[in-house]
Design a protein around this motif. Structure first.
Motif, short mmCIF file in Angstrom:
data_model
loop_
_atom_site.label_atom_id
_atom_site.label_comp_id
_atom_site.label_asym_id
_atom_site.label_seq_id
_atom_site.Cartn_x
_atom_site.Cartn_y
_atom_site.Cartn_z
N MET A 1 0.90 -1.21 0.00
CA MET A 1 0.03 0.16 0.01
C MET A 1 0.65 1.25 -0.22
SD MET A 1 -3.32 1.74 -0.42
CE MET A 1 -4.11 0.19 0.14
N ARG A 2 0.55 2.03 -0.87
CA ARG A 2 1.40 3.46 -0.89
C ARG A 2 1.00 4.29 -0.29
NH1 ARG A 2 1.31 5.26 -7.37
NH2 ARG A 2 -1.01 4.85 -6.95
N THR A 3 1.58 5.24 0.63
CA THR A 3 1.33 6.03 1.19
C THR A 3 2.01 7.32 0.91
OG1 THR A 3 3.13 5.54 3.27
CG2 THR A 3 1.06 4.50 3.30
N PHE A 4 1.40 8.51 1.21
CA PHE A 4 2.03 10.17 1.67
C PHE A 4 1.69 10.71 2.67
CE2 PHE A 4 -2.64 9.67 -0.87
CZ PHE A 4 -2.49 10.93 -0.82
N THR A 5 2.55 11.73 1.98
CA THR A 5 1.66 12.75 3.53
C THR A 5 0.32 13.47 2.67
OG1 THR A 5 3.86 13.08 4.46
CG2 THR A 5 2.89 15.06 4.97
N LEU A 6 -0.25 14.15 2.95
CA LEU A 6 -1.01 14.79 2.52
C LEU A 6 -1.05 15.96 2.81
CD1 LEU A 6 -4.33 14.21 2.40
CD2 LEU A 6 -5.27 15.03 4.30
N PRO A 7 -1.24 17.09 1.57
CA PRO A 7 -0.85 18.39 1.28
C PRO A 7 -0.93 18.78 2.75
CG PRO A 7 -0.57 17.12 -0.52
CD PRO A 7 -1.44 16.42 0.04
N GLY A 8 -0.56 20.72 2.86
CA GLY A 8 -1.28 21.09 4.03
C GLY A 8 -0.82 20.42 5.34
N THR A 9 -0.62 19.24 5.64
CA THR A 9 -0.31 18.67 7.21
C THR A 9 0.32 18.14 7.33
OG1 THR A 9 -1.50 16.46 6.21
CG2 THR A 9 -3.25 17.77 6.70
N GLU A 10 0.51 17.19 8.50
CA GLU A 10 2.08 16.39 8.59
C GLU A 10 1.27 15.18 8.57
OE1 GLU A 10 3.94 17.75 12.23
OE2 GLU A 10 4.60 19.26 11.56
N LEU A 11 0.19 14.56 8.06
CA LEU A 11 -0.17 13.76 8.54
C LEU A 11 -0.19 12.62 7.36
CD1 LEU A 11 -3.95 14.17 9.05
CD2 LEU A 11 -2.46 13.65 11.04
N SER A 12 0.40 11.10 7.64
CA SER A 12 0.96 10.00 6.29
C SER A 12 -0.12 9.29 6.71
CB SER A 12 2.25 9.69 6.68
OG SER A 12 2.31 8.38 6.03
N VAL A 13 -0.83 9.18 5.02
CA VAL A 13 -2.20 7.99 4.61
C VAL A 13 -1.83 7.60 3.82
CG1 VAL A 13 -3.70 10.66 5.51
CG2 VAL A 13 -3.21 10.46 2.97
N SER A 14 -2.43 6.36 3.37
CA SER A 14 -2.87 5.37 2.93
C SER A 14 -3.36 6.36 1.26
CB SER A 14 -3.20 4.00 3.04
OG SER A 14 -4.86 4.54 4.10
N ASP A 15 -3.13 5.41 -0.04
CA ASP A 15 -3.82 5.16 -1.51
C ASP A 15 -6.10 5.48 -0.52
OD1 ASP A 15 -2.30 6.40 -2.27
OD2 ASP A 15 -2.48 5.01 -3.70
N VAL A 16 -5.84 4.15 0.25
CA VAL A 16 -7.00 3.70 0.05
C VAL A 16 -7.37 3.75 2.07
CG1 VAL A 16 -8.23 1.61 0.33
CG2 VAL A 16 -6.35 2.08 -1.57
N VAL A 17 -8.78 4.95 1.64
CA VAL A 17 -9.45 4.81 3.11
C VAL A 17 -10.44 3.62 3.57
CG1 VAL A 17 -10.96 6.54 4.16
CG2 VAL A 17 -8.82 7.66 2.64
N LEU A 18 -10.82 3.08 4.52
CA LEU A 18 -12.11 2.49 5.15
C LEU A 18 -13.25 3.38 5.71
CD1 LEU A 18 -12.79 -0.56 5.64
CD2 LEU A 18 -11.79 -0.09 7.66
N GLY A 19 -13.90 3.66 4.84
CA GLY A 19 -14.97 4.42 4.67
C GLY A 19 -16.12 2.78 6.10
N LEU A 20 -16.24 3.70 6.69
CA LEU A 20 -17.43 3.04 8.27
C LEU A 20 -18.63 3.78 8.89
CD1 LEU A 20 -14.20 2.81 10.24
CD2 LEU A 20 -14.86 1.47 9.75
N MET A 21 -19.51 3.42 7.02
CA MET A 21 -21.14 4.04 7.18
C MET A 21 -22.04 3.01 7.43
SD MET A 21 -21.57 4.57 3.14
CE MET A 21 -23.37 5.09 3.17
N ARG A 22 -21.56 1.66 7.08
CA ARG A 22 -22.41 0.91 7.67
C ARG A 22 -22.48 -0.22 9.14
NH1 ARG A 22 -21.30 1.43 1.76
NH2 ARG A 22 -23.15 1.87 0.18
N ILE A 23 -21.89 0.18 9.03
CA ILE A 23 -21.38 -0.95 10.55
C ILE A 23 -22.14 -0.59 11.80
CG2 ILE A 23 -19.23 -0.85 10.46
CD1 ILE A 23 -18.55 1.46 12.31
N GLN A 24 -23.29 0.15 11.40
CA GLN A 24 -24.23 -0.35 12.87
C GLN A 24 -25.08 -1.05 13.51
OE1 GLN A 24 -25.97 2.66 14.37
NE2 GLN A 24 -25.91 0.99 16.07
#
Length: 310
Positions: A1-24
């Protein structure tokens, strides 16, 4: 998994994000297995919103109840949430009072002292940007939110906010898949009279985000259009699926990975937000980060999806 520093932040983030809208309605074990699958795949960013679930902050609370992060475990993740949609109606509310109430509700539900990223969730036509700026200033100064962004916003809506908001807007979450790609397809066939594809529907939002270091987070990467079912394996898209299947075999990855790779191949350095509760599908899709399609393959998928490449 590739990661990068989110521009404008110091956060290292992954190319893919886990959305959690269906876990209720999932169990503790199911939530833990899902998040573990994301972690094992190299995903570092988790996406929430105050309205996800059958009640306000429902999925955020379900997540916290299942995971019960320690402080050190919390630091291993980039957690973002969204505010601004009011389910009763529905309508939108970017007032200072609503933003503050929503963020405090998310922090309480998630059991954390801060959000890494807060997004404004769909544009509020009645927005008073001074109110947004006031809320962002207080949340930033208090350390309750580290970075800010928007979701489903046009360039001019972002410009209006940027006139007043001191913090950089670092992300814009937008619907994007191979078959729902007006932000990309329009530029391919610009100025072609009589071709609906050539009509600009978003004022050049993708190029705008690139120019202003705003990371596009692509939601519904497998949806054919607006919540009308996936294109993968659909008999509505036989030519597209034939190409995806061929590339899947060629690269030795699942079909989901090819759909993700089409988005991550774009030099805008977009992220892909997954909405599935299937650990297997998370693992399959995450493989797309490591697939680099050729230009010819990328454009072949565009044509197979029904778009014109002049």
């Amino acid at each position: 998994m590739r990661t990068f520093t989110l521009p404008g932040t110091e956060l290292s983030v992954s190319d893919v994000v886990l959305g959690l809208m269906r876990i209720q309605d999932t169990s503790d074990d199911e939530v833990r297995t899902l998040v573990s699958a994301a972690r094992d795949a190299g995903i570092t960013l988790l996406d929430h919103a105050d309205i996800y679930g059958d009640r306000l902050h429902g999925c955020e609370r379900r997540f916290a109840e299942a995971l019960r992060f320690t402080a050190s475990e919390r630091e291993q993740w980039v957690i973002q949430s969204k505010a601004g949609i009011v389910k009763d109606g529905p309508y939108f509310d970017f007032s200072y009072a609503h933003i503050m109430e929503s963020v405090h509700g998310s922090l309480e539900a998630l059991g954390t002292g801060y959000l890494d990223i807060l997004l404004l969730h769909r544009p509020d036509a009645l927005v008073e940007p001074e109110e947004v700026a006031r809320a962002f200033d207080e949340l930033s100064a208090s350390g309750k939110v580290r970075a800010f962004g928007v979701s489903n916003h046009t360039p001019r809506q972002i410009d209006l906010l940027r006139k007043y908001v001191a913090q950089p807007l670092v992300a814009n979450q937008l619907q994007l898949s191979i078959t729902h790609a007006p932000m990309i397809a329009q530029g391919i066939a610009a100025n072609m009279q009589g071709l609906p594809q050539s009509v600009s529907r978003d004022d050049g939002v993708l190029d705008y985000c690139r120019l202003h270091d705003i990371t596009v987070q692509a939601w519904s990467p497998f949806q054919a259009n607006f919540f009308d079912g996936p294109f993968l394996g659909s008999d509505r898209y036989p030519e597209l699926n034939a190409v995806i299947d061929r590339l899947s075999a060629q690269y030795g990855v699942p079909a989901e990975a090819i759909a993700v790779a089409w988005i991550t191949r774009h030099p805008a350095r977009m992220q892909v937000v997954l909405g599935t509760t299937s650990p297997d599908r998370v693992a399959a899709a995450a493989q797309g980060s490591d697939v680099t399609l050729t230009r010819a393959e990328w454009y072949e998928l565009v044509r197979a999806a029904g778009y014109t490449v002049p």
